[in-house]
Design a protein around this motif. Sequence first.
Motif, PDB file in Angstrom:
ATOM      1  N   ARG A   1     -29.385 -46.644  -1.122  1.00 16.58           N
ATOM      2  CA  ARG A   1     -28.841 -47.998  -1.283  1.00 16.58           C
ATOM      3  C   ARG A   1     -27.928 -48.076  -2.496  1.00 16.58           C
ATOM      4  O   ARG A   1     -26.855 -48.699  -2.449  1.00 16.58           O
ATOM      5  CB  ARG A   1     -29.976 -49.003  -1.410  1.00 16.58           C
ATOM      6  CG  ARG A   1     -29.505 -50.441  -1.633  1.00 16.58           C
ATOM      7  CD  ARG A   1     -30.683 -51.404  -1.719  1.00 16.58           C
ATOM      8  NE  ARG A   1     -31.414 -51.438  -0.463  1.00 16.58           N
ATOM      9  CZ  ARG A   1     -32.513 -52.176  -0.273  1.00 16.58           C
ATOM     10  NH1 ARG A   1     -33.004 -52.901  -1.274  1.00 16.58           N
ATOM     11  NH2 ARG A   1     -33.116 -52.180   0.898  1.00 16.58           N
TER      12      ARG A   1
ATOM     13  N   VAL B   1     -24.623 -46.380  -1.774  1.00 14.50           N
ATOM     14  CA  VAL B   1     -23.808 -47.235  -0.902  1.00 14.50           C
ATOM     15  C   VAL B   1     -23.149 -48.339  -1.721  1.00 14.50           C
ATOM     16  O   VAL B   1     -21.966 -48.657  -1.524  1.00 14.50           O
ATOM     17  CB  VAL B   1     -24.675 -47.821   0.231  1.00 14.50           C
ATOM     18  CG1 VAL B   1     -23.948 -48.956   0.942  1.00 14.50           C
ATOM     19  CG2 VAL B   1     -25.043 -46.728   1.223  1.00 14.50           C
ATOM     20  N   GLU B   2     -23.867 -48.928  -2.661  1.00 12.89           N
ATOM     21  CA  GLU B   2     -23.304 -49.980  -3.506  1.00 12.89           C
ATOM     22  C   GLU B   2     -22.162 -49.457  -4.363  1.00 12.89           C
ATOM     23  O   GLU B   2     -21.173 -50.165  -4.602  1.00 12.89           O
ATOM     24  CB  GLU B   2     -24.397 -50.553  -4.412  1.00 12.89           C
ATOM     25  CG  GLU B   2     -25.482 -51.332  -3.672  1.00 12.89           C
ATOM     26  CD  GLU B   2     -26.643 -51.696  -4.580  1.00 12.89           C
ATOM     27  OE1 GLU B   2     -27.493 -52.498  -4.150  1.00 12.89           O
ATOM     28  OE2 GLU B   2     -26.727 -51.163  -5.710  1.00 12.89           O
TER      29      GLU B   2
ATOM     30  N   ALA C   1     -20.266 -46.708  -3.708  1.00 14.54           N
ATOM     31  CA  ALA C   1     -19.259 -45.954  -2.961  1.00 14.54           C
ATOM     32  C   ALA C   1     -17.866 -46.573  -3.003  1.00 14.54           C
ATOM     33  O   ALA C   1     -16.884 -45.859  -3.271  1.00 14.54           O
ATOM     34  CB  ALA C   1     -19.717 -45.757  -1.521  1.00 14.54           C
TER      35      ALA C   1
ATOM     36  N   VAL D   1     -22.126 -39.709  -2.384  1.00 13.65           N
ATOM     37  CA  VAL D   1     -21.019 -40.333  -1.681  1.00 13.65           C
ATOM     38  C   VAL D   1     -19.999 -39.267  -1.276  1.00 13.65           C
ATOM     39  O   VAL D   1     -19.617 -38.425  -2.096  1.00 13.65           O
ATOM     40  CB  VAL D   1     -20.320 -41.390  -2.550  1.00 13.65           C
ATOM     41  CG1 VAL D   1     -19.128 -42.005  -1.810  1.00 13.65           C
ATOM     42  CG2 VAL D   1     -21.309 -42.476  -2.968  1.00 13.65           C
TER      43      VAL D   1
ATOM     44  N   ALA E   1     -25.545 -43.007   5.733  1.00 13.12           N
ATOM     45  CA  ALA E   1     -25.060 -44.383   5.787  1.00 13.12           C
ATOM     46  C   ALA E   1     -23.545 -44.374   5.858  1.00 13.12           C
ATOM     47  O   ALA E   1     -22.892 -43.457   5.353  1.00 13.12           O
ATOM     48  CB  ALA E   1     -25.525 -45.165   4.562  1.00 13.12           C
ATOM     49  N   TRP E   2     -22.976 -45.418   6.469  1.00 12.34           N
ATOM     50  CA  TRP E   2     -21.520 -45.545   6.592  1.00 12.34           C
ATOM     51  C   TRP E   2     -21.161 -47.019   6.525  1.00 12.34           C
ATOM     52  O   TRP E   2     -22.031 -47.886   6.655  1.00 12.34           O
ATOM     53  CB  TRP E   2     -21.033 -44.901   7.887  1.00 12.34           C
ATOM     54  CG  TRP E   2     -21.666 -45.436   9.139  1.00 12.34           C
ATOM     55  CD1 TRP E   2     -21.232 -46.485   9.911  1.00 12.34           C
ATOM     56  CD2 TRP E   2     -22.854 -44.944   9.774  1.00 12.34           C
ATOM     57  NE1 TRP E   2     -22.072 -46.679  10.985  1.00 12.34           N
ATOM     58  CE2 TRP E   2     -23.085 -45.744  10.925  1.00 12.34           C
ATOM     59  CE3 TRP E   2     -23.766 -43.918   9.486  1.00 12.34           C
ATOM     60  CZ2 TRP E   2     -24.159 -45.549  11.778  1.00 12.34           C
ATOM     61  CZ3 TRP E   2     -24.851 -43.727  10.336  1.00 12.34           C
ATOM     62  CH2 TRP E   2     -25.032 -44.530  11.461  1.00 12.34           C
ATOM     63  N   PRO E   3     -19.884 -47.355   6.330  1.00 11.93           N
ATOM     64  CA  PRO E   3     -19.504 -48.761   6.163  1.00 11.93           C
ATOM     65  C   PRO E   3     -19.834 -49.596   7.398  1.00 11.93           C
ATOM     66  O   PRO E   3     -19.626 -49.155   8.533  1.00 11.93           O
ATOM     67  CB  PRO E   3     -17.988 -48.700   5.937  1.00 11.93           C
ATOM     68  CG  PRO E   3     -17.732 -47.316   5.447  1.00 11.93           C
ATOM     69  CD  PRO E   3     -18.738 -46.448   6.127  1.00 11.93           C
ATOM     70  N   HIS E   4     -20.334 -50.780   7.172  1.00 14.19           N
ATOM     71  CA  HIS E   4     -20.664 -51.690   8.270  1.00 14.19           C
ATOM     72  C   HIS E   4     -19.400 -52.017   9.067  1.00 14.19           C
ATOM     73  O   HIS E   4     -18.356 -52.339   8.497  1.00 14.19           O
ATOM     74  CB  HIS E   4     -21.275 -52.976   7.719  1.00 14.19           C
ATOM     75  CG  HIS E   4     -21.611 -53.981   8.783  1.00 14.19           C
ATOM     76  ND1 HIS E   4     -22.663 -53.796   9.651  1.00 14.19           N
ATOM     77  CD2 HIS E   4     -21.010 -55.154   9.136  1.00 14.19           C
ATOM     78  CE1 HIS E   4     -22.714 -54.829  10.486  1.00 14.19           C
ATOM     79  NE2 HIS E   4     -21.728 -55.662  10.201  1.00 14.19           N
TER      80      HIS E   4
ATOM     81  N   TRP F   1     -15.882 -44.108   3.397  1.00 18.37           N
ATOM     82  CA  TRP F   1     -16.904 -43.292   2.737  1.00 18.37           C
ATOM     83  C   TRP F   1     -18.067 -43.040   3.681  1.00 18.37           C
ATOM     84  O   TRP F   1     -18.235 -43.737   4.680  1.00 18.37           O
ATOM     85  CB  TRP F   1     -17.412 -43.956   1.454  1.00 18.37           C
ATOM     86  CG  TRP F   1     -17.838 -45.384   1.621  1.00 18.37           C
ATOM     87  CD1 TRP F   1     -17.091 -46.502   1.368  1.00 18.37           C
ATOM     88  CD2 TRP F   1     -19.113 -45.872   2.112  1.00 18.37           C
ATOM     89  NE1 TRP F   1     -17.812 -47.644   1.676  1.00 18.37           N
ATOM     90  CE2 TRP F   1     -19.041 -47.285   2.129  1.00 18.37           C
ATOM     91  CE3 TRP F   1     -20.280 -45.240   2.530  1.00 18.37           C
ATOM     92  CZ2 TRP F   1     -20.115 -48.084   2.544  1.00 18.37           C
ATOM     93  CZ3 TRP F   1     -21.346 -46.034   2.955  1.00 18.37           C
ATOM     94  CH2 TRP F   1     -21.262 -47.427   2.960  1.00 18.37           C
TER      95      TRP F   1
ATOM     96  N   VAL G   1     -22.363 -41.811   2.978  1.00 23.08           N
ATOM     97  CA  VAL G   1     -23.378 -41.446   1.987  1.00 23.08           C
ATOM     98  C   VAL G   1     -24.441 -40.613   2.687  1.00 23.08           C
ATOM     99  O   VAL G   1     -24.986 -41.034   3.713  1.00 23.08           O
ATOM    100  CB  VAL G   1     -24.022 -42.680   1.332  1.00 23.08           C
ATOM    101  CG1 VAL G   1     -25.179 -42.251   0.422  1.00 23.08           C
ATOM    102  CG2 VAL G   1     -23.001 -43.464   0.522  1.00 23.08           C
TER     103      VAL G   1
END
Length: 240
Positions: A26, A29-30, A32, A54, A110-113, A123, A125
């Motif tokens: 998390r 992601v914040e 990135a 990242v 994780a990836w951008p929404h 990006w 993560v």
Amino acid sequence: MTTGLPDLPTAFSPVIALREGGDALRRAVELAPQHGAGTLAWVRSVARIEAAVVLEPELPLAAARPALFAAANALADALGAYGPAEVAITLGWPSTIHVNGGRIGRARLAWPHGAAEEAVPDWLVVGIEARLTFPAGWEPGHGLQQTALREEGWAEEDVSAAELTAAWARHLMAGLAEWQHPGPQGGFRRLADRYLSRMEAAPWMGEARRGLDPATGALVLEQDGTRRLHPLAAALMEAA
């Protein structure tokens, strides 16, 4: 600020150390959008390993998701470098980590929404988490098919969470570089071969020959002329 991680390549910057209970994925992601590739967040802990990095991929999202396999391979390599030679380190689809048949953790992605499958994301993560020790009061049988690294021979006096985290980061860098350089010793095939050589065959896979689709990271099962695909994106959503 002291990172607390030994022998970390300079490509990892900034390095953010979180307190016990933090969520490395998390936090990465914040960070990135602002800090970009190489940002590494990790959790200072005596009970677990948790870290995330990242990445800035050059491939569309669908083809970039196999970075998850690189993260899982890197954790297996890091554990193998420090653990007893006789232990079996294996992977479950898509990214769980097992030691001697017991689950100790997983790789994460994780990836951008809202990112489109066919577009290059700003990006990605990749992260990992692994159990070093069971909580106080844990008794055998509380968690079937679970284990902890300290129970399997990774002694506290021999290796710390910080050392294993740094080892994961180094192996991740090597694995990503190998993937990005096609040829006899690299490319997606090398990434896939390393992952598949460690992957456990689940009952639902039967006796099918296993492969990975380079365009999407999907698990490909082939048997008796039949080809089945198990999408990586769907597996990640199920595991979330």
